[in-house]
Design a protein around this motif. Structure first.
Motif, PDB file in Angstrom:
ATOM      1  N   VAL A  27       2.576 -12.957 -32.728  1.00  0.00           N
ATOM      2  CA  VAL A  27       3.417 -13.937 -32.031  1.00  0.00           C
ATOM      3  C   VAL A  27       4.750 -13.292 -31.660  1.00  0.00           C
ATOM      4  CG1 VAL A  27       4.627 -16.143 -32.222  1.00  0.00           C
ATOM      5  CG2 VAL A  27       2.319 -15.893 -33.178  1.00  0.00           C
ATOM      6  N   GLN A  28       5.319 -12.526 -32.592  1.00  0.00           N
ATOM      7  CA  GLN A  28       6.580 -11.831 -32.307  1.00  0.00           C
ATOM      8  C   GLN A  28       6.420 -10.905 -31.106  1.00  0.00           C
ATOM      9  OE1 GLN A  28       9.970  -8.989 -34.532  1.00  0.00           O
ATOM     10  NE2 GLN A  28       8.258  -9.790 -35.704  1.00  0.00           N
ATOM     11  N   GLU A  29       5.340 -10.174 -31.055  1.00  0.00           N
ATOM     12  CA  GLU A  29       5.113  -9.248 -29.943  1.00  0.00           C
ATOM     13  C   GLU A  29       4.926  -9.991 -28.623  1.00  0.00           C
ATOM     14  OE1 GLU A  29       1.800  -6.849 -31.030  1.00  0.00           O
ATOM     15  OE2 GLU A  29       2.813  -5.976 -32.778  1.00  0.00           O
ATOM     16  N   LYS A  30       4.218 -11.097 -28.666  1.00  0.00           N
ATOM     17  CA  LYS A  30       3.984 -11.856 -27.431  1.00  0.00           C
ATOM     18  C   LYS A  30       5.281 -12.454 -26.895  1.00  0.00           C
ATOM     19  CE  LYS A  30       0.796 -15.247 -25.432  1.00  0.00           C
ATOM     20  NZ  LYS A  30      -0.370 -16.130 -25.672  1.00  0.00           N
ATOM     21  N   VAL A  31       6.154 -12.928 -27.799  1.00  0.00           N
ATOM     22  CA  VAL A  31       7.463 -13.441 -27.380  1.00  0.00           C
ATOM     23  C   VAL A  31       8.272 -12.328 -26.732  1.00  0.00           C
ATOM     24  CG1 VAL A  31       9.675 -14.331 -28.206  1.00  0.00           C
ATOM     25  CG2 VAL A  31       7.550 -15.323 -29.064  1.00  0.00           C
ATOM     26  N   GLN A  32       8.263 -11.147 -27.358  1.00  0.00           N
ATOM     27  CA  GLN A  32       9.043 -10.025 -26.816  1.00  0.00           C
ATOM     28  C   GLN A  32       8.511  -9.583 -25.454  1.00  0.00           C
ATOM     29  OE1 GLN A  32       8.623  -7.531 -30.301  1.00  0.00           O
ATOM     30  NE2 GLN A  32      10.766  -7.846 -30.895  1.00  0.00           N
ATOM     31  N   GLU A  33       7.208  -9.599 -25.289  1.00  0.00           N
ATOM     32  CA  GLU A  33       6.633  -9.244 -23.979  1.00  0.00           C
ATOM     33  C   GLU A  33       7.093 -10.215 -22.902  1.00  0.00           C
ATOM     34  OE1 GLU A  33       2.439  -9.209 -24.541  1.00  0.00           O
ATOM     35  OE2 GLU A  33       2.444  -7.400 -25.798  1.00  0.00           O
ATOM     36  N   GLU A  34       7.123 -11.502 -23.248  1.00  0.00           N
ATOM     37  CA  GLU A  34       7.557 -12.507 -22.275  1.00  0.00           C
ATOM     38  C   GLU A  34       9.043 -12.333 -21.952  1.00  0.00           C
ATOM     39  OE1 GLU A  34       6.326 -17.053 -21.776  1.00  0.00           O
ATOM     40  OE2 GLU A  34       7.884 -16.820 -23.299  1.00  0.00           O
ATOM     41  N   ILE A  35       9.856 -12.089 -22.980  1.00  0.00           N
ATOM     42  CA  ILE A  35      11.292 -11.881 -22.759  1.00  0.00           C
ATOM     43  C   ILE A  35      11.522 -10.655 -21.886  1.00  0.00           C
ATOM     44  CG2 ILE A  35      13.465 -11.252 -23.896  1.00  0.00           C
ATOM     45  CD1 ILE A  35      12.524 -12.934 -26.310  1.00  0.00           C
ATOM     46  N   ASP A  36      10.799  -9.566 -22.177  1.00  0.00           N
ATOM     47  CA  ASP A  36      10.967  -8.333 -21.406  1.00  0.00           C
ATOM     48  C   ASP A  36      10.615  -8.547 -19.933  1.00  0.00           C
ATOM     49  OD1 ASP A  36      11.691  -7.116 -23.734  1.00  0.00           O
ATOM     50  OD2 ASP A  36       9.820  -5.992 -23.997  1.00  0.00           O
ATOM     51  N   SER A  37       9.582  -9.329 -19.675  1.00  0.00           N
ATOM     52  CA  SER A  37       9.133  -9.512 -18.294  1.00  0.00           C
ATOM     53  C   SER A  37      10.048 -10.427 -17.496  1.00  0.00           C
ATOM     54  CB  SER A  37       7.709 -10.086 -18.280  1.00  0.00           C
ATOM     55  OG  SER A  37       7.691 -11.394 -18.826  1.00  0.00           O
ATOM     56  N   VAL A  38      10.757 -11.325 -18.185  1.00  0.00           N
ATOM     57  CA  VAL A  38      11.613 -12.293 -17.487  1.00  0.00           C
ATOM     58  C   VAL A  38      13.082 -11.872 -17.484  1.00  0.00           C
ATOM     59  CG1 VAL A  38      12.463 -14.684 -17.497  1.00  0.00           C
ATOM     60  CG2 VAL A  38      10.051 -14.208 -17.982  1.00  0.00           C
ATOM     61  N   ILE A  39      13.580 -11.395 -18.626  1.00  0.00           N
ATOM     62  CA  ILE A  39      15.015 -11.087 -18.763  1.00  0.00           C
ATOM     63  C   ILE A  39      15.268  -9.588 -18.849  1.00  0.00           C
ATOM     64  CG2 ILE A  39      17.107 -11.495 -20.147  1.00  0.00           C
ATOM     65  CD1 ILE A  39      15.780 -13.991 -21.260  1.00  0.00           C
ATOM     66  N   GLY A  40      14.375  -8.879 -19.530  1.00  0.00           N
ATOM     67  CA  GLY A  40      14.631  -7.476 -19.835  1.00  0.00           C
ATOM     68  C   GLY A  40      15.356  -7.356 -21.163  1.00  0.00           C
ATOM     69  N   GLN A  41      15.809  -6.157 -21.491  1.00  0.00           N
ATOM     70  CA  GLN A  41      16.439  -5.916 -22.790  1.00  0.00           C
ATOM     71  C   GLN A  41      17.949  -5.714 -22.690  1.00  0.00           C
ATOM     72  OE1 GLN A  41      14.450  -2.853 -25.017  1.00  0.00           O
ATOM     73  NE2 GLN A  41      12.413  -3.693 -24.620  1.00  0.00           N
ATOM     74  N   ASN A  42      18.517  -5.894 -21.545  1.00  0.00           N
ATOM     75  CA  ASN A  42      19.950  -5.627 -21.379  1.00  0.00           C
ATOM     76  C   ASN A  42      20.773  -6.893 -21.131  1.00  0.00           C
ATOM     77  OD1 ASN A  42      19.640  -2.761 -21.628  1.00  0.00           O
ATOM     78  ND2 ASN A  42      18.827  -2.723 -19.537  1.00  0.00           N
ATOM     79  N   ARG A  43      20.297  -7.758 -20.239  1.00  0.00           N
ATOM     80  CA  ARG A  43      21.050  -8.975 -19.932  1.00  0.00           C
ATOM     81  C   ARG A  43      20.862 -10.019 -21.031  1.00  0.00           C
ATOM     82  NH1 ARG A  43      19.710 -13.876 -17.830  1.00  0.00           N
ATOM     83  NH2 ARG A  43      17.612 -13.248 -17.105  1.00  0.00           N
ATOM     84  N   LEU A  44      21.982 -10.628 -21.451  1.00  0.00           N
ATOM     85  CA  LEU A  44      21.896 -11.692 -22.447  1.00  0.00           C
ATOM     86  C   LEU A  44      21.199 -12.918 -21.850  1.00  0.00           C
ATOM     87  CD1 LEU A  44      25.441 -11.519 -24.103  1.00  0.00           C
ATOM     88  CD2 LEU A  44      23.263 -11.088 -25.248  1.00  0.00           C
ATOM     89  N   PRO A  45      20.461 -13.676 -22.667  1.00  0.00           N
ATOM     90  CA  PRO A  45      19.744 -14.842 -22.143  1.00  0.00           C
ATOM     91  C   PRO A  45      20.683 -15.977 -21.756  1.00  0.00           C
ATOM     92  CG  PRO A  45      19.608 -14.791 -24.539  1.00  0.00           C
ATOM     93  CD  PRO A  45      20.253 -13.498 -24.114  1.00  0.00           C
ATOM     94  N   THR A  46      20.209 -16.842 -20.883  1.00  0.00           N
ATOM     95  CA  THR A  46      20.912 -18.075 -20.529  1.00  0.00           C
ATOM     96  C   THR A  46      19.924 -19.234 -20.674  1.00  0.00           C
ATOM     97  OG1 THR A  46      20.300 -18.065 -18.184  1.00  0.00           O
ATOM     98  CG2 THR A  46      22.269 -16.790 -18.818  1.00  0.00           C
ATOM     99  N   MET A  47      20.434 -20.438 -20.676  1.00  0.00           N
ATOM    100  CA  MET A  47      19.558 -21.595 -20.772  1.00  0.00           C
ATOM    101  C   MET A  47      18.683 -21.747 -19.529  1.00  0.00           C
ATOM    102  SD  MET A  47      19.852 -22.727 -23.740  1.00  0.00           S
ATOM    103  CE  MET A  47      18.834 -24.186 -23.546  1.00  0.00           C
ATOM    104  N   ALA A  48      19.122 -21.178 -18.420  1.00  0.00           N
ATOM    105  CA  ALA A  48      18.323 -21.231 -17.192  1.00  0.00           C
ATOM    106  C   ALA A  48      17.028 -20.440 -17.341  1.00  0.00           C
ATOM    107  CB  ALA A  48      19.131 -20.703 -16.016  1.00  0.00           C
ATOM    108  N   ASP A  49      17.000 -19.505 -18.287  1.00  0.00           N
ATOM    109  CA  ASP A  49      15.798 -18.699 -18.502  1.00  0.00           C
ATOM    110  C   ASP A  49      14.686 -19.480 -19.197  1.00  0.00           C
ATOM    111  OD1 ASP A  49      16.855 -16.263 -17.449  1.00  0.00           O
ATOM    112  OD2 ASP A  49      17.991 -15.978 -19.303  1.00  0.00           O
TER     113      ASP A  49
END
Length: 497
Positions: free
Chosen positions: A328-350
């Motif tokens: 589950v942790q890996e799947k969440v990270q894959e989704e985050i990487d594909s939408v936000i990446g690893q550099n930009r901080l998340p926003t609620m719009a994401d």
């Protein structure tokens, strides 16, 4: 007199028997139930049903009683009677459909002492005082960013401090509880005091310790004993006394902040909740509204108590379940990487573009079961629940654990399953039976803030790190139940991605 002569003629055994019979009859008369009152386990004289409750896991013992007696059943702590309300449909019936009837809190000896007999604060006040204080708190906190972009930006900035602190451990095991407490409390501090504290600030750390200990003790058997036998517990030593001592120290900490605010207050430009309350004290002449300095400290204390430990504990449960379910942790990270990446901080719009991550966040709130019981309510008039008669003045306890694990609402209630919040196409779906913040007119006023914090903190942490434990370490999910159900102390390692 004939009674004096009768008593003089009795021997010791007879007097003892007479007293026992008198106590039994008096207990029966005082505690006999009206017709069609909810059923429940047979109570012992004076002690009530103390032995029917597991002091370590009270919510589980009450959940089992609901399976025996139904979703509306009665219980006695000493001579204090209350009615438990269980299951999503019945809890909704009480807190939402009959919201006006079950809005007030019953008298509590513990709260009476904790709040110095003022009946104040946001949590335990009733009537017009509660309505005005809650309305003021909501409008004031919203004006300082609650649920808005400014608050979101504060959380995003705090994520960076938290990431730096975790990275400083360089992959070595560390306890996340304290770090999460620091980060979450700082969000409340910015709303209430207009500032954040450094994680190494001793005064800040001391206050957080008192907050944690107070919330734990309020949910233990010592608190139950105090509620039932206050006249005796006031005279006895024990951990329950620390609960009140800690409350005094938290009150002093906030009172110092109030004094500091007075020194440079600008009435035309309030900076935070404390400033706004001080200004309202000068403008509001209603003596029953609770706008005085003592109540200011209690209201601010309630905001800290409610807004720190719950979210911080949810973040701890997040790490536990994601480490126990690495896929589950890996799947969440894959989704985050594909939408936000690893550099930009998340926003609620994401959030709309992260359905699986959103489902995980919501499932943590369910299975984490942070507040398994709830704040008690009191019937303002005669009513019925589940076909049973509930007399005016009856205390009820909505069992939130029974809602979050309701077998009629959740497909796999005892399993960690993000699929509870996903449709067949993998899109996020809202579930009305998710009530970790309670419901109705007393629903947690910080619900919106807590949801924002959980989403942004969880995404910000998994974006930066992968979490794991050392070989041979096993994380427990049974938890330690006080007012808040917290994990057993644990350490994790964080690998920078």
């Amino acid at each position: 007199m004939w009674l004096d002569s009768f008593l003089l003629s009795l021997d010791f055994k007879s007097i003892a028997l007479f007293l026992v019979l008198f106590i039994l009859i008096a207990d029966y008369v005082k505690n006999r139930n009206p017709p069609n009152y909810p059923p429940g386990p047979r109570a012992l004289p004076l002690l009530g049903n103390f032995f029917d409750s597991d002091p370590k896991f009270p919510h589980l013992s009450f959940f089992k009683l609901a399976e025996i007696y139904g979703n509306v059943f009665s219980f006695r702590f000493g001579s204090e009677k209350l009615v438990f309300v269980c299951g999503y449909k019945m809890v909704k019936e009480a807190l939402v459909n009959q919201a006006d009837i079950f809005v007030d809190r019953p008298f509590s000896p513990m709260a009476d002492r904790f709040y110095s007999s003022t009946g104040g604060g946001l949590f335990m006040s009733n009537g017009e005082k509660w309505k005005k204080q809650r309305r003021f708190a909501l409008s004031t906190l919203r004006s300082f960013g609650l649920g808005k972009g400014t608050m979101e930006q504060c959380i995003r900035e705090e994520i960076q401090y938290l990431q730096e602190e975790i990275q400083s451990h360089k992959g070595e095991p560390f306890r996340p509880a304290g770090l999460f407490n620091n980060a979450v409390s700082n969000i409340i501090c910015q709303l209430v005091m207009g500032k954040r504290f450094d994680y190494s600030d001793d005064r800040f750390q001391t206050m957080l310790h008192y907050l944690t200990e107070t919330l734990y003790l309020q949910g233990t058997i010592w608190a139950q004993l105090y509620e039932s036998f206050a006249w005796l517990m006031k005279l006895l030593p024990g951990p329950h006394n620390r609960m009140f001592e800690d409350g005094v120290k938290i009150h002093e900490f906030i009172s110092e902040e109030v004094e500091n605010h007075k020194k440079d207050l600008e009435p035309s430009n309030p900076r935070d909740y404390i400033d706004s309350f001080i200004i309202e004290m000068k403008n509001n002449k209603d003596s029953d509204a609770g706008f005085d300095e003592t109540n200011l400290a209690y209201c601010a204390m309630d905001l800290f108590l409610a807004g720190t430990e719950t979210t911080s504990t949810s973040l701890q449960w997040t790490l536990i379940y994601l480490i126990k379910h690495p896929e589950v942790q890996e799947k969440v990270q894959e989704e985050i990487d594909s939408v936000i990446g690893q550099n930009r901080l998340p926003t609620m719009a994401d959030r709309a573009n992260l359905p699986y991550t959103d489902a995980v966040v919501h499932e943590i709130q369910r299975i984490g079961n942070i507040v398994p019981l709830n704040g008690m309510r009191m019937a303002s008039k005669d009513t019925t629940l589940g076909g049973y008669f509930i007399p005016k003045g009856t205390s009820i306890m909505p069992l939130l654990h029974s809602v979050l694990f309701d077998k009629t609402e959740w497909e796999t209630p005892d399993m960690f399953n993000p699929g509870h919040f996903l449709d067949k196409d993998g899109k996020f779906i809202k579930r009305d039976s998710l009530l970790p913040f309670s419901a109705g007119k007393r629903v947690c006023l910080g619900e919106g803030l807590a949801k924002m914090e959980l989403f942004l903190f969880i995404v910000g942490l998994l974006q930066k790190f992968s979490f794991y434990v050392l070989d041979g370490e096993e994380l427990r999910t049974d938890g330690v139940t006080g007012t808040i159900r917290v994990p057993h102390p644990f350490k994790v390692c964080a690998k920078v991605r």
